[in-house]
Design an enzyme around this catalytic site. Structure first.
Site, PDB file in Angstrom:
ATOM      1  N   ASP A 186       0.886  -1.178   0.092  1.00 31.00           N
ATOM      2  CA  ASP A 186      -0.111  -0.068  -0.026  1.00 31.00           C
ATOM      3  C   ASP A 186       0.880   1.364   0.011  1.00 31.00           C
ATOM      4  OD1 ASP A 186      -2.516   1.379   0.136  1.00 31.00           O
ATOM      5  OD2 ASP A 186      -3.473  -0.171   1.370  1.00 31.00           O
ATOM      6  N   ASP A 241     -10.202   2.894  -3.703  1.00 31.75           N
ATOM      7  CA  ASP A 241     -10.954   1.566  -3.520  1.00 31.75           C
ATOM      8  C   ASP A 241     -12.557   1.783  -3.913  1.00 31.75           C
ATOM      9  OD1 ASP A 241      -8.560   1.088  -1.771  1.00 31.75           O
ATOM     10  OD2 ASP A 241      -9.663   1.738  -0.068  1.00 31.75           O
TER      11      ASP A 241
END
Length: 421
Positions: A186, A241
């Site tokens: 990430d 997302d």
């Protein structure tokens, strides 16, 4: 007005890609050519990865019991045999022979907030008391693969555990020693340096760790990773997302489509995990979701609770004909070849001179949608046999010039087209 906005956004994305291309590619070019060769030598990501990830359904509420039960469920339901092989505290992948499945591990929140005295990551004792090595052994015993999650920053996105920035080699060696097969990486709480600087550091660390580890870049499309990701990892997130609703799903796949030409065997555009089965969309919308991900050669990473699947959810995610489109050896991502209002035609070539076709109705009323051969890339006078991959039947009609279907609201039709004359 909505269509104009969509077109404007896509045009802007295209201009951004062009502007960022030389900058991003040059920054990653010097050190990544050799690294890419090493990744390809591992044979990972030759088709889009398949598996399961804990985040969409469980968020931080995951422990070793959930991971073991998920591994068991992937096997007992037969999903593992269909290719869902990565169990991820991160994400996915897939091998060819023997067939191994990726069970992605808990996405975030799996480690203690502090490292040990030697600087090593520590599994959270309250949720993973047996440790990650024991969990990996269990997952491997099922014929699956285990993925884990970290971050190219000082902390992960939940800020409940350390990131790997400055600890890349140490963490890569730790992951390898535990038997990890997949790393989702990430981009939170970084030091402000560009992803093109930080991500190749982990690539180098993984190639030296002594174990093939699928590398999934998750920098949210921030610096157009599709432009430089192929030389750094095996897949790259192209978007923010996903959320479990129709509009989010469509906006995500639209942004991902901009980079279609940059996906290929060994490196895939990643529009985020699947929401199928989480309850925020209707069944017909989930069918469209799965169809668009499949034809776009996106990773098929389940984000639902596979221990408690409804019949409707299982029928979607286990459709072998749709999965075959996604896993086709040619590895070419489909494109939105035509758009007329809320009616869209998505198409892409498959091996064996075939073409995958999705007719998508984004509207709230039924539409008749026509796919013309000149849009799809089929010679004009070709006679085509059409296989409806959701109805599991070959249509009796032979088509010349085009194919028309009536499509219900928020739904799609998906076909595999084969020339017969």
């Amino acid at each position: 007005m909505d269509v104009c906005v969509v077109v404007a956004v896509l045009m802007l994305c295209s201009m951004m890609v062009s502007t960022a291309s030389s900058m991003s590619m040059n920054e990653a070019e010097n050190s990544s050519e050799e690294l890419r060769g090493n990744l390809l030598a591992n044979g990972l990501g030759l088709t889009p990865q398949m598996g399961w990830n804990s985040w969409n359904h469980f968020n931080c509420k995951v422990d070793e019991k959930v991971i073991k039960e998920t591994a068991d469920a992937l096997v007992s339901t037969g999903l593992a045999k269909l290719g869902y092989i990565y169990v991820n505290i991160a994400k996915w992948a897939q091998e060819t022979e023997p067939e191994l499945l990726f069970l992605t591990f808990p996405d975030d929140c799996w480690a203690e907030m502090h490292r040990d005295a030697k600087g090593n990551l520590l599994p959270k004792n309250s949720t993973f008391p047996s440790g990650i090595k024991a969990l990996a052994d269990y997952v491997h015993s099922k014929g699956l693969k285990l993925g884990i999650y970290s971050d190219a920053g000082q902390f992960t996105c939940s800020k409940t555990m350390p990131g790997s920035l400055g600890h890349e080699e140490q963490d890569a060696k730790t992951f390898a020693s535990w038997g990890i097969d997949y790393l989702k990486y990430d981009n939170c709480y970084n030091d402000g340096t560009k992803p093109t600087v930080r991500y190749p550091v982990m690539t180098r660390a993984l190639t030296k760790a002594g174990r093939p580890i699928f590398f999934s870049l998750c920098e949210w499309g921030d610096l157009h990773p599709a432009l430089w990701g192929f030389k750094v990892g095996n897949s790259w997130r192209t978007t923010n997302d996903i959320s479990d609703n129709w509009n989010s799903m469509l906006s995500i796949i639209d942004l991902n489509e901009v980079y279609a030409d940059l996906a290929r065997p060994g490196g895939w555009n990643d529009p985020d995990m699947l929401e199928v089965g989480n309850g925020g969309m209707k069944n017909n919308e989930y069918i469209a979701h799965f169809s668009l991900w499949a034809i776009s050669k996106a990773p098929l990473l389940l984000g639902c609770d596979v221990r408690n699947l409804t019949k409707e959810t299982f029928n979607i995610i286990s459709n072998q004909e749709v999965i075959a489109v996604n896993q086709d050896s040619l590895g070419i991502q489909a494109k939105k070849v035509r758009m007329e209002g809320n009616s869209e035609i998505w198409a892409g070539p498959l091996s064996g001179n075939r073409v995958a076709l999705v007719l998508l109705n984004r509207a709230t009323v039924p539409h008749s949608i026509t796919g013309n051969w000149d849009d799809i890339g089929i010679p004009e006078n070709s006679v085509i046999e059409a296989r409806d991959v959701w109805e599991h039947k070959t249509l009796e009609t032979r088509f010349v010039g085009n194919l028309t279907a009536n499509v219900e609201p928020h739904s799609c039709k998906m076909f595999v087209l084969k020339p017969i004359a």
